[in-house]
Design a protein around this motif. Structure first.
Motif, PDB file in Angstrom:
ATOM      1  N   SER A  76       0.824  -1.219   0.000  1.00 27.14           N
ATOM      2  CA  SER A  76       0.000   0.000   0.000  1.00 27.14           C
ATOM      3  C   SER A  76       0.854   1.262   0.000  1.00 27.14           C
ATOM      4  O   SER A  76       0.422   2.315  -0.461  1.00 27.14           O
ATOM      5  N   ALA A  77       2.078   1.173   0.527  1.00 23.37           N
ATOM      6  CA  ALA A  77       2.945   2.362   0.605  1.00 23.37           C
ATOM      7  C   ALA A  77       3.587   2.701  -0.735  1.00 23.37           C
ATOM      8  O   ALA A  77       3.716   3.868  -1.101  1.00 23.37           O
ATOM      9  N   THR A  78       3.985   1.673  -1.488  1.00 26.01           N
ATOM     10  CA  THR A  78       4.693   1.920  -2.750  1.00 26.01           C
ATOM     11  C   THR A  78       3.834   1.626  -3.969  1.00 26.01           C
ATOM     12  O   THR A  78       4.170   2.057  -5.077  1.00 26.01           O
ATOM     13  N   GLY A  79       2.765   0.854  -3.793  1.00 28.49           N
ATOM     14  CA  GLY A  79       1.921   0.491  -4.923  1.00 28.49           C
ATOM     15  C   GLY A  79       2.457  -0.665  -5.745  1.00 28.49           C
ATOM     16  O   GLY A  79       1.865  -1.038  -6.752  1.00 28.49           O
ATOM     17  N   ASN A  80       3.591  -1.259  -5.325  1.00 25.04           N
ATOM     18  CA  ASN A  80       4.176  -2.355  -6.089  1.00 25.04           C
ATOM     19  C   ASN A  80       3.295  -3.599  -6.002  1.00 25.04           C
ATOM     20  O   ASN A  80       2.961  -4.053  -4.909  1.00 25.04           O
ATOM     21  N   LYS A  81       2.918  -4.143  -7.148  1.00 26.66           N
ATOM     22  CA  LYS A  81       1.996  -5.273  -7.200  1.00 26.66           C
ATOM     23  C   LYS A  81       2.704  -6.617  -7.356  1.00 26.66           C
ATOM     24  O   LYS A  81       2.041  -7.652  -7.354  1.00 26.66           O
ATOM     25  N   PHE A  82       4.016  -6.610  -7.526  1.00 27.34           N
ATOM     26  CA  PHE A  82       4.722  -7.843  -7.825  1.00 27.34           C
ATOM     27  C   PHE A  82       5.881  -8.146  -6.877  1.00 27.34           C
ATOM     28  O   PHE A  82       6.392  -9.260  -6.885  1.00 27.34           O
ATOM     29  N   PHE A  83       6.295  -7.170  -6.066  1.00 22.51           N
ATOM     30  CA  PHE A  83       7.536  -7.311  -5.307  1.00 22.51           C
ATOM     31  C   PHE A  83       7.430  -6.473  -4.040  1.00 22.51           C
ATOM     32  O   PHE A  83       6.859  -5.389  -4.056  1.00 22.51           O
TER      33      PHE A  83
END
Length: 296
Positions: free
Chosen positions: A18-25
């Motif tokens: 949720s903080a970075t929005g990274n969906k894969f890592f």
């Protein structure tokens, strides 16, 4: 603690950061007690992503594929998507956790990462001992990954992929030093053999029965063992491999949908489109547009 193939084992999906929005890592540091709900304990489950944990200090107890582990200091733990997890007890933990999806591996253009021993896990391992030199290397590269993950620089994904590749190569060396085929269960070896055959023939063979014939066993027996050992129907492994390769081609090449469909063994591009959308909720073109927007 006892469960059977008929038991419904929940599968936990990768949760985007949720903080970075990274969906894969994602990578996290741990320097305190990990808090879990009571309902999280003594419940077998599977993760649909790769999970790595460096334990600097810790003594929690958990099970992987019905093997108990008490966490040890200066040890690296890892799991691959089809293994069964169970938490027994938790305690203070210092270290770091790293997790990523198959989609993250698919962004590696030459497919090098997905073939590393630490990813393939041919000996069904879970724990790597770290000596003083290993410890220094692992802590340093994890710090680099953590810093890059929380930075907002250009080419961040390329840096994360590069650092992760270095880490996984190093861990793969340790893996090959510390594991062997001793005490491998026949059922686990059958699963590994099936997955190996898929890797070699997924562009030609799309049916479980074809692999059963290749392995000189009945399709029913193969399906039963694969479902018990992996938690997924045998056909799903074939479909996932096809989808992974399709995503790789959509991301890394400018091949047309028709060309990709043909390369993956589909006679008609329209059938490939329906197949891809059914499994990903996106058309191939929608996926290509979305993934390139994220990483280009």
């Amino acid at each position: 603690m006892i469960y059977t193939a008929e038991t419904t084992i929940p599968k936990y999906a990768f949760e985007p950061d949720s903080a970075t929005g990274n969906k894969f890592f994602r990578i996290n540091k741990n320097d305190s007690v990990l808090y879990y709900r009571r309902s999280d304990f003594l419940v077998p489950h599977r993760k649909d992503y790769y999970f790595f944990a460096f334990v600097k200090k810790g003594s929690s107890r958990h099970w992987i594929d019905m093997t108990p582990y008490t966490l040890k200091d200066n040890t690296f733990y890892f799991t691959v998507p089809y293994q069964v997890h169970l938490k027994e007890e938790t305690a203070a933990l210092t270290g770091a956790t790293l997790s990523f999806t198959r989609d993250f591996l698919a962004t590696d253009e030459n497919d090098f990462l997905k073939n590393l021993p630490i990813i393939q896990n041919p000996y069904n391992g879970h724990e790597l001992k770290l000596n003083e030199q290993d410890l220094a290397f692992v802590e340093d590269i994890l710090e680099k990954i953590y810093a890059e993950y929380h930075a907002k620089h250009e080419w961040q994904h390329t840096m994360l992929l590069s650092y992760t590749k270095v880490l996984l190569i190093y861990l793969s060396r340790l893996y090959m030093e510390q594991f062997s085929e001793v005490n491998q269960l026949p059922e686990r070896l059958l699963l590994k053999k099936y997955l190996s055959h898929i890797e070699a023939s997924y562009t030609r063979l799309h049916e479980v029965a074809a692999y059963a014939q290749l392995m000189n066993i009945s399709a029913g027996h193969l399906s039963e063992v694969v479902k018990e050992q992996s938690g997924k129907p045998a056909i799903v492994h074939i479909h996932e491999r096809l989808i992974l390769e399709a995503k790789r081609l959509l991301y890394h090449t400018d091949q047309s949908i028709k060309e990709i469909a043909f390369n993956l063994g589909f006679e008609e591009a329209s059938y490939f489109n329906k197949f891809f959308k059914r499994l990903t909720q996106q058309t191939p073109l929608q996926y290509r547009s979305a993934i390139r927007e994220i990483y280009h």
